[in-house]
Scaffold this motif. Structure first.
Motif, PDB file in Angstrom:
ATOM      1  N   SER A  79      56.552  25.572   8.529  1.00  0.00           N
ATOM      2  CA  SER A  79      55.136  25.953   8.459  1.00  0.00           C
ATOM      3  C   SER A  79      54.600  26.066   9.878  1.00  0.00           C
ATOM      4  CB  SER A  79      54.338  24.913   7.672  1.00  0.00           C
ATOM      5  OG  SER A  79      54.718  24.911   6.313  1.00  0.00           O
TER       6      SER A  79
ATOM      7  N   ASN B  67      53.108  30.545   6.641  1.00  0.00           N
ATOM      8  CA  ASN B  67      51.794  29.898   6.480  1.00  0.00           C
ATOM      9  C   ASN B  67      51.123  29.576   7.810  1.00  0.00           C
ATOM     10  OD1 ASN B  67      51.983  29.789   3.578  1.00  0.00           O
ATOM     11  ND2 ASN B  67      53.424  28.103   3.820  1.00  0.00           N
TER      12      ASN B  67
ATOM     13  N   LYS C 114      48.700  28.885  10.775  1.00  0.00           N
ATOM     14  CA  LYS C 114      47.356  28.292  10.771  1.00  0.00           C
ATOM     15  C   LYS C 114      46.476  28.844  11.887  1.00  0.00           C
ATOM     16  CE  LYS C 114      47.979  25.237   7.426  1.00  0.00           C
ATOM     17  NZ  LYS C 114      49.364  25.577   7.081  1.00  0.00           N
TER      18      LYS C 114
ATOM     19  N   SER D  63      46.428  31.354   4.709  1.00  0.00           N
ATOM     20  CA  SER D  63      46.433  30.000   5.271  1.00  0.00           C
ATOM     21  C   SER D  63      45.800  29.949   6.656  1.00  0.00           C
ATOM     22  CB  SER D  63      47.870  29.479   5.360  1.00  0.00           C
ATOM     23  OG  SER D  63      48.640  30.296   6.227  1.00  0.00           O
TER      24      SER D  63
ATOM     25  N   SER E  88      39.791  31.539   4.382  1.00  0.00           N
ATOM     26  CA  SER E  88      40.307  30.281   4.934  1.00  0.00           C
ATOM     27  C   SER E  88      39.892  30.061   6.381  1.00  0.00           C
ATOM     28  CB  SER E  88      41.834  30.260   4.840  1.00  0.00           C
ATOM     29  OG  SER E  88      42.402  31.320   5.598  1.00  0.00           O
TER      30      SER E  88
END
Length: 294
Positions: free
Chosen positions: A79, A107, A109, A138, A156
Protein backbone atom coordinates in the motif's frame (compact mmCIF):
# COMPACT_ATOMS: atom_id res chain seq x y z
CA UNK A 1 30.11 -2.49 9.72
CA UNK A 2 31.21 -6.13 9.75
CA UNK A 3 28.34 -8.57 9.35
CA UNK A 4 24.74 -8.36 10.43
CA UNK A 5 25.72 -8.58 14.10
CA UNK A 6 27.36 -5.15 13.85
CA UNK A 7 24.70 -3.60 11.62
CA UNK A 8 22.66 -1.49 14.03
CA UNK A 9 20.38 -0.17 11.32
CA UNK A 10 19.35 -3.69 10.34
CA UNK A 11 18.29 -4.36 13.90
CA UNK A 12 15.63 -1.67 13.69
CA UNK A 13 11.99 -2.70 13.08
CA UNK A 14 10.90 -2.44 9.47
CA UNK A 15 8.43 0.47 10.12
CA UNK A 16 11.34 2.49 11.55
CA UNK A 17 13.47 1.68 8.52
CA UNK A 18 10.60 2.78 6.28
CA UNK A 19 10.38 6.05 8.21
CA UNK A 20 14.11 6.69 7.75
CA UNK A 21 14.02 5.82 4.05
CA UNK A 22 10.96 8.05 3.51
CA UNK A 23 13.23 11.11 3.85
CA UNK A 24 15.63 9.85 1.17
CA UNK A 25 15.61 10.09 -2.59
CA UNK A 26 15.03 6.70 -4.21
CA UNK A 27 18.68 6.45 -5.29
CA UNK A 28 19.85 6.87 -1.69
CA UNK A 29 17.17 4.54 -0.33
CA UNK A 30 18.16 1.89 -2.88
CA UNK A 31 21.83 2.34 -1.96
CA UNK A 32 20.93 1.87 1.71
CA UNK A 33 19.32 -1.44 0.81
CA UNK A 34 22.76 -2.92 0.07
CA UNK A 35 23.73 -2.76 3.75
CA UNK A 36 22.01 -6.01 4.65
CA UNK A 37 19.19 -8.41 3.83
CA UNK A 38 16.97 -6.58 6.32
CA UNK A 39 17.63 -3.23 4.62
CA UNK A 40 17.00 -4.81 1.23
CA UNK A 41 13.67 -6.18 2.43
CA UNK A 42 12.74 -2.73 3.79
CA UNK A 43 13.58 -1.12 0.45
CA UNK A 44 11.50 -3.61 -1.55
CA UNK A 45 8.49 -2.92 0.67
CA UNK A 46 9.07 0.85 1.02
CA UNK A 47 5.72 2.69 0.56
CA UNK A 48 7.38 6.12 0.07
CA UNK A 49 9.06 6.82 -3.28
CA UNK A 50 10.66 10.18 -4.00
CA UNK A 51 11.62 10.92 -7.63
CA UNK A 52 11.10 14.66 -7.21
CA UNK A 53 14.42 15.82 -8.69
CA UNK A 54 14.76 13.57 -11.74
CA UNK A 55 14.10 16.73 -13.77
CA UNK A 56 17.88 17.22 -13.72
CA UNK A 57 19.12 13.68 -14.36
CA UNK A 58 16.46 11.93 -16.43
CA UNK A 59 17.60 9.04 -18.65
CA UNK A 60 15.85 6.41 -20.73
CA UNK A 61 16.86 3.76 -18.23
CA UNK A 62 15.04 5.64 -15.48
CA UNK A 63 11.68 4.81 -17.07
CA UNK A 64 12.59 1.16 -16.66
CA UNK A 65 13.64 1.72 -13.03
CA UNK A 66 10.33 3.37 -12.15
CA UNK A 67 8.41 0.67 -14.05
CA UNK A 68 10.18 -2.11 -12.16
CA UNK A 69 9.98 -0.37 -8.78
CA UNK A 70 6.23 0.20 -9.05
CA UNK A 71 5.59 -3.24 -10.55
CA UNK A 72 7.31 -4.80 -7.56
CA UNK A 73 5.07 -2.84 -5.16
CA UNK A 74 1.99 -3.96 -7.03
CA UNK A 75 3.12 -7.60 -7.17
CA UNK A 76 3.71 -7.70 -3.41
CA UNK A 77 0.53 -5.71 -2.68
CA UNK A 78 2.35 -2.85 -0.98
CA UNK A 79 0.00 0.00 0.00
CA UNK A 80 1.73 3.14 -1.25
CA UNK A 81 1.73 6.09 1.16
CA UNK A 82 3.48 8.74 -0.94
CA UNK A 83 4.84 9.11 -4.48
CA UNK A 84 6.64 12.25 -5.73
CA UNK A 85 7.69 12.92 -9.32
CA UNK A 86 9.11 15.96 -11.19
CA UNK A 87 9.11 15.91 -15.00
CA UNK A 88 10.60 18.39 -17.48
CA UNK A 89 9.56 19.51 -20.96
CA UNK A 90 11.10 16.52 -22.72
CA UNK A 91 9.40 13.82 -20.66
CA UNK A 92 6.51 11.80 -22.07
CA UNK A 93 3.31 11.89 -20.01
CA UNK A 94 2.26 8.51 -21.39
CA UNK A 95 4.60 6.96 -18.84
CA UNK A 96 2.90 8.93 -16.07
CA UNK A 97 -0.51 7.49 -16.93
CA UNK A 98 0.89 3.99 -16.63
CA UNK A 99 2.56 4.73 -13.31
CA UNK A 100 -0.53 6.38 -11.85
CA UNK A 101 -2.63 3.33 -12.72
CA UNK A 102 -0.17 1.15 -10.79
CA UNK A 103 -0.24 3.58 -7.86
CA UNK A 104 -4.03 3.48 -7.81
CA UNK A 105 -3.87 -0.31 -7.65
CA UNK A 106 -1.52 0.16 -4.67
CA UNK A 107 -4.03 2.45 -2.90
CA UNK A 108 -1.84 5.55 -3.11
CA UNK A 109 -2.50 8.06 -0.30
CA UNK A 110 -0.39 11.07 -1.34
CA UNK A 111 0.59 12.02 -4.90
CA UNK A 112 2.95 14.91 -5.76
CA UNK A 113 3.28 15.50 -9.50
CA UNK A 114 5.23 18.37 -11.04
CA UNK A 115 5.31 18.83 -14.83
CA UNK A 116 7.57 21.75 -15.79
CA UNK A 117 6.96 22.44 -19.49
CA UNK A 118 7.63 25.84 -21.06
CA UNK A 119 7.57 27.37 -24.54
CA UNK A 120 10.49 29.09 -26.29
CA UNK A 121 9.68 32.33 -24.44
CA UNK A 122 9.83 30.63 -21.08
CA UNK A 123 6.06 30.78 -20.43
CA UNK A 124 4.35 27.87 -18.72
CA UNK A 125 2.71 25.27 -20.97
CA UNK A 126 -0.03 23.51 -19.02
CA UNK A 127 -0.11 19.73 -19.42
CA UNK A 128 -3.37 17.81 -19.37
CA UNK A 129 -3.80 15.98 -16.10
CA UNK A 130 -3.75 12.17 -16.44
CA UNK A 131 -7.39 11.07 -16.17
CA UNK A 132 -6.37 8.01 -14.19
CA UNK A 133 -5.90 10.22 -11.12
CA UNK A 134 -9.64 10.58 -10.74
CA UNK A 135 -10.00 6.85 -10.19
CA UNK A 136 -7.84 7.04 -7.05
CA UNK A 137 -10.46 6.50 -4.35
CA UNK A 138 -7.86 6.16 -1.59
CA UNK A 139 -6.06 9.44 -2.41
CA UNK A 140 -5.93 11.90 0.53
CA UNK A 141 -3.35 14.47 -0.60
CA UNK A 142 -2.92 15.68 -4.19
CA UNK A 143 -0.25 18.24 -5.16
CA UNK A 144 -0.03 19.33 -8.80
CA UNK A 145 2.28 21.75 -10.60
CA UNK A 146 1.97 22.80 -14.25
CA UNK A 147 -1.30 21.00 -15.08
CA UNK A 148 -4.55 21.88 -16.77
CA UNK A 149 -7.12 20.80 -14.21
CA UNK A 150 -10.26 18.92 -15.24
CA UNK A 151 -13.32 18.17 -13.09
CA UNK A 152 -12.44 16.45 -9.80
CA UNK A 153 -14.26 13.39 -8.45
CA UNK A 154 -12.21 12.62 -5.37
CA UNK A 155 -14.34 12.45 -2.24
CA UNK A 156 -11.39 11.01 -0.27
CA UNK A 157 -9.21 14.11 -0.69
CA UNK A 158 -8.17 15.96 2.47
CA UNK A 159 -5.55 18.25 0.91
CA UNK A 160 -5.39 19.82 -2.54
CA UNK A 161 -2.33 21.84 -3.60
CA UNK A 162 -2.15 23.41 -7.08
CA UNK A 163 0.78 25.53 -8.33
CA UNK A 164 1.07 27.05 -11.83
CA UNK A 165 -2.13 25.38 -13.04
CA UNK A 166 -4.96 26.34 -15.39
CA UNK A 167 -8.49 25.93 -14.02
CA UNK A 168 -11.91 27.56 -14.26
CA UNK A 169 -15.13 28.20 -12.30
CA UNK A 170 -16.56 24.87 -13.43
CA UNK A 171 -13.71 23.10 -11.66
CA UNK A 172 -14.28 25.04 -8.42
CA UNK A 173 -18.00 24.19 -8.47
CA UNK A 174 -17.26 20.51 -9.07
CA UNK A 175 -14.65 20.54 -6.31
CA UNK A 176 -17.15 22.02 -3.84
CA UNK A 177 -19.63 19.29 -4.76
CA UNK A 178 -17.40 16.22 -4.82
CA UNK A 179 -14.51 16.93 -2.41
CA UNK A 180 -16.65 17.03 0.73
CA UNK A 181 -13.78 15.90 3.03
CA UNK A 182 -11.36 18.62 1.93
CA UNK A 183 -9.49 20.29 4.81
CA UNK A 184 -6.74 22.30 3.10
CA UNK A 185 -6.97 24.03 -0.29
CA UNK A 186 -3.96 25.83 -1.78
CA UNK A 187 -4.08 27.59 -5.17
CA UNK A 188 -0.91 29.43 -6.14
CA UNK A 189 -0.02 31.22 -9.39
CA UNK A 190 -3.07 29.94 -11.25
CA UNK A 191 -4.73 31.06 -14.49
CA UNK A 192 -8.27 30.85 -15.86
CA UNK A 193 -10.35 31.84 -12.81
CA UNK A 194 -12.32 35.10 -12.81
CA UNK A 195 -14.07 34.28 -9.52
CA UNK A 196 -13.37 32.00 -6.57
CA UNK A 197 -16.42 30.99 -4.53
CA UNK A 198 -16.41 28.45 -1.70
CA UNK A 199 -19.37 27.80 0.60
CA UNK A 200 -20.99 25.44 3.06
CA UNK A 201 -20.60 22.38 0.80
CA UNK A 202 -17.08 22.01 2.22
CA UNK A 203 -17.86 21.66 5.94
CA UNK A 204 -14.41 20.28 6.87
CA UNK A 205 -12.40 22.98 5.11
CA UNK A 206 -10.03 24.63 7.63
CA UNK A 207 -7.40 26.37 5.51
CA UNK A 208 -7.33 28.27 2.21
CA UNK A 209 -4.24 29.74 0.52
CA UNK A 210 -4.73 31.94 -2.56
CA UNK A 211 -1.74 33.45 -4.35
CA UNK A 212 -2.46 35.09 -7.70
CA UNK A 213 -0.07 35.60 -10.61
CA UNK A 214 1.56 38.95 -11.21
CA UNK A 215 -0.20 41.77 -13.05
CA UNK A 216 -1.53 41.01 -16.57
CA UNK A 217 -1.24 37.25 -16.03
CA UNK A 218 -4.33 36.62 -13.89
CA UNK A 219 -8.00 37.60 -14.28
CA UNK A 220 -9.33 36.77 -10.81
CA UNK A 221 -11.65 39.59 -9.66
CA UNK A 222 -14.01 38.11 -7.05
CA UNK A 223 -13.29 36.06 -3.93
CA UNK A 224 -16.36 34.91 -2.01
CA UNK A 225 -15.79 32.61 0.97
CA UNK A 226 -18.49 31.29 3.31
CA UNK A 227 -16.86 28.23 4.88
CA UNK A 228 -18.31 27.71 8.35
CA UNK A 229 -15.33 25.84 9.84
CA UNK A 230 -12.53 27.74 8.10
CA UNK A 231 -9.74 28.64 10.56
CA UNK A 232 -6.93 30.01 8.36
CA UNK A 233 -7.36 32.23 5.27
CA UNK A 234 -4.50 33.74 3.26
CA UNK A 235 -5.01 35.87 0.14
CA UNK A 236 -1.98 37.30 -1.66
CA UNK A 237 -3.24 39.50 -4.50
CA UNK A 238 0.03 40.09 -6.36
CA UNK A 239 -1.67 41.21 -9.58
CA UNK A 240 -4.06 43.72 -7.99
CA UNK A 241 -7.00 42.46 -10.06
CA UNK A 242 -9.18 41.25 -7.18
CA UNK A 243 -11.86 43.90 -6.78
CA UNK A 244 -14.31 42.24 -4.38
CA UNK A 245 -13.57 40.09 -1.34
CA UNK A 246 -16.46 38.65 0.65
CA UNK A 247 -15.85 36.72 3.86
CA UNK A 248 -19.11 35.61 5.46
CA UNK A 249 -20.23 32.83 7.81
CA UNK A 250 -16.58 32.13 8.71
CA UNK A 251 -17.18 32.32 12.45
CA UNK A 252 -14.41 29.81 13.23
CA UNK A 253 -11.75 31.91 11.50
CA UNK A 254 -8.65 32.40 13.68
CA UNK A 255 -6.02 33.67 11.25
CA UNK A 256 -6.50 36.10 8.33
CA UNK A 257 -3.86 37.46 5.92
CA UNK A 258 -4.88 39.90 3.17
CA UNK A 259 -1.92 41.12 1.12
CA UNK A 260 -2.40 43.79 -1.57
CA UNK A 261 -6.20 43.45 -1.36
CA UNK A 262 -8.08 46.72 -1.96
CA UNK A 263 -10.20 47.10 1.19
CA UNK A 264 -11.49 50.04 3.24
CA UNK A 265 -11.38 50.78 6.96
CA UNK A 266 -15.14 50.31 7.21
CA UNK A 267 -14.88 46.92 5.50
CA UNK A 268 -12.21 45.84 7.98
CA UNK A 269 -14.19 47.12 10.96
CA UNK A 270 -17.36 45.25 9.92
CA UNK A 271 -15.39 42.09 9.18
CA UNK A 272 -13.52 42.06 12.49
CA UNK A 273 -16.79 42.62 14.35
CA UNK A 274 -18.24 39.47 12.73
CA UNK A 275 -15.15 37.36 13.44
CA UNK A 276 -15.24 36.92 17.19
CA UNK A 277 -12.65 34.07 17.22
CA UNK A 278 -10.04 35.89 15.14
CA UNK A 279 -6.59 35.78 16.78
CA UNK A 280 -4.27 36.97 13.99
CA UNK A 281 -4.92 39.60 11.32
CA UNK A 282 -2.44 40.99 8.81
CA UNK A 283 -3.17 43.34 5.91
CA UNK A 284 -0.70 44.89 3.46
CA UNK A 285 -2.84 47.15 1.28
CA UNK A 286 -0.59 49.59 -0.50
CA UNK A 287 -0.16 47.80 -3.83
CA UNK A 288 1.15 50.93 -5.60
CA UNK A 289 3.94 51.24 -3.06
CA UNK A 290 4.73 47.58 -3.59
CA UNK A 291 4.86 48.06 -7.39
CA UNK A 292 7.19 51.05 -7.00
CA UNK A 293 9.65 48.93 -5.05
CA UNK A 294 9.80 46.21 -7.75
Amino acid sequence: MEGDSDDRISKLPEPILHHIMSFLHVTDAARMSTLSKVSDSAWNSLPYLNFDDIFYWWSKDLNVVIDQTLASRKKHKISMQRFSLWLGHYHRLSYVNRWIKILIACNIKELNLRVDKRDYQGSMVYSRLPEAIFAAKSLNVLSLYGSKIELPKLSSLRELHFTFVFLDEQFIKAMCTSCCNLEHLSLQYFKGLTSFQVGETLPKLKRIDLVTLERHRSVLQLVDIAAINLEDLRINNLNGHIKVVRITACKALKSLYLNYVDITDNWIEELLYSLQNLEKFNSLQDLEEYEDRK
